[in-house]
Write a protein that holds these residues in place. Structure first.
Motif, PDB file in Angstrom:
ATOM      1  N   SER A 135      40.484  -0.106  64.624  1.00  0.00           N
ATOM      2  CA  SER A 135      41.839  -0.303  64.830  1.00  0.00           C
ATOM      3  C   SER A 135      42.285  -1.083  66.181  1.00  0.00           C
ATOM      4  O   SER A 135      43.188  -1.529  66.160  1.00  0.00           O
ATOM      5  N   ASN A 136      41.427  -1.438  67.051  1.00  0.00           N
ATOM      6  CA  ASN A 136      41.299  -2.155  68.144  1.00  0.00           C
ATOM      7  C   ASN A 136      41.690  -3.658  67.606  1.00  0.00           C
ATOM      8  O   ASN A 136      42.714  -4.437  67.968  1.00  0.00           O
ATOM      9  N   LEU A 169      45.327  -3.908  66.162  1.00  0.00           N
ATOM     10  CA  LEU A 169      46.173  -4.098  67.185  1.00  0.00           C
ATOM     11  C   LEU A 169      46.306  -5.516  67.397  1.00  0.00           C
ATOM     12  O   LEU A 169      47.180  -6.090  67.835  1.00  0.00           O
ATOM     13  N   TYR A 175      49.374  -4.524  76.273  1.00  0.00           N
ATOM     14  CA  TYR A 175      48.242  -3.613  75.661  1.00  0.00           C
ATOM     15  C   TYR A 175      46.841  -3.867  76.422  1.00  0.00           C
ATOM     16  O   TYR A 175      45.997  -3.586  75.966  1.00  0.00           O
ATOM     17  N   ASN A 176      46.912  -4.129  77.790  1.00  0.00           N
ATOM     18  CA  ASN A 176      45.802  -4.379  78.486  1.00  0.00           C
ATOM     19  C   ASN A 176      44.671  -3.300  78.527  1.00  0.00           C
ATOM     20  O   ASN A 176      43.709  -3.703  78.334  1.00  0.00           O
ATOM     21  N   GLU A 177      45.484  -2.145  78.652  1.00  0.00           N
ATOM     22  CA  GLU A 177      44.594  -0.886  78.549  1.00  0.00           C
ATOM     23  C   GLU A 177      43.796  -0.712  77.261  1.00  0.00           C
ATOM     24  O   GLU A 177      42.846  -0.040  77.037  1.00  0.00           O
ATOM     25  N   THR A 178      44.500  -1.112  76.143  1.00  0.00           N
ATOM     26  CA  THR A 178      43.986  -0.774  74.719  1.00  0.00           C
ATOM     27  C   THR A 178      43.248  -1.697  73.966  1.00  0.00           C
ATOM     28  O   THR A 178      42.238  -1.519  73.141  1.00  0.00           O
ATOM     29  N   ILE A 179      43.535  -3.073  74.368  1.00  0.00           N
ATOM     30  CA  ILE A 179      42.929  -4.158  73.842  1.00  0.00           C
ATOM     31  C   ILE A 179      41.320  -4.335  74.604  1.00  0.00           C
ATOM     32  O   ILE A 179      41.526  -4.666  75.682  1.00  0.00           O
ATOM     33  N   GLU A 180      40.223  -4.331  73.712  1.00  0.00           N
ATOM     34  CA  GLU A 180      38.800  -4.609  74.365  1.00  0.00           C
ATOM     35  C   GLU A 180      38.457  -5.915  73.960  1.00  0.00           C
ATOM     36  O   GLU A 180      38.030  -6.857  74.833  1.00  0.00           O
ATOM     37  N   LYS A 222      39.856  -9.085  73.343  1.00  0.00           N
ATOM     38  CA  LYS A 222      40.690 -10.000  73.681  1.00  0.00           C
ATOM     39  C   LYS A 222      40.703 -11.528  73.208  1.00  0.00           C
ATOM     40  O   LYS A 222      41.228 -12.318  72.812  1.00  0.00           O
TER      41      LYS A 222
END
Length: 146
Positions: free
Chosen positions: A3-4, A7, A43-48, A50
């Motif tokens: 899901s990451n 996104l 989405y800094n907190e959600t996207i691992e 990058k």
């Protein structure tokens, strides 16, 4: 992580779409890295992962001519200028994943994700069009090599 990455693809689509739109308007201030940074910050907190998003954005931008050369003969009834901008961006992203990221993204995942993006962001027929073009690309580019 799946899901990451979904996104991440949405962020890549938004970035490439905005950059292309601004370029077409001759906006000399359009900077793909600024747009990407702004979109990733949201989405800094959600996207691992990058790096995955960045690789797609920079890869599609760098290889756009090569990707368009793949699309045109597969969809001969649709000149690139007549394909909706969002559909063309999705096609470019998926083809980049198919051709340049084969060890990182399974082909069927790249195609399925593109179809899902088309359902979410394209017109009523976008997902069918995207699926058809990418299915043909897969058969000719990927299966044809094996």
């Amino acid at each position: 992580m799946a899901s990451n990455r979904h996104l991440g693809r949405i962020i890549a689509l938004q970035t490439l779409y905005e950059f292309g739109f601004r370029q077409d308007l001759s906006d000399s201030t359009a900077d793909v890295d600024e747009i990407l940074g702004r979109n990733l910050d949201r989405y800094n907190e959600t996207i691992e992962d990058k790096a995955f998003v960045t690789e797609i954005v920079h890869g599609v931008q760098k290889d756009q001519g090569k990707l368009d050369a793949i699309i045109q003969p597969i969809a001969p009834d649709w000149p690139l200028s007549q394909i909706a901008r969002v559909d063309l961006t999705i096609l470019r992203m998926a083809l980049f994943e198919l051709t340049e990221m084969p060890g990182k993204v399974p082909p069927k995942v790249a195609i399925n994700e593109a179809v899902e993006l088309a359902k979410a962001f394209g017109s009523d027929n976008s997902s069918k069009f995207i699926n058809g073009v990418l299915g043909t690309a897969y058969r000719t580019l990927i299966e044809g090599k094996s």
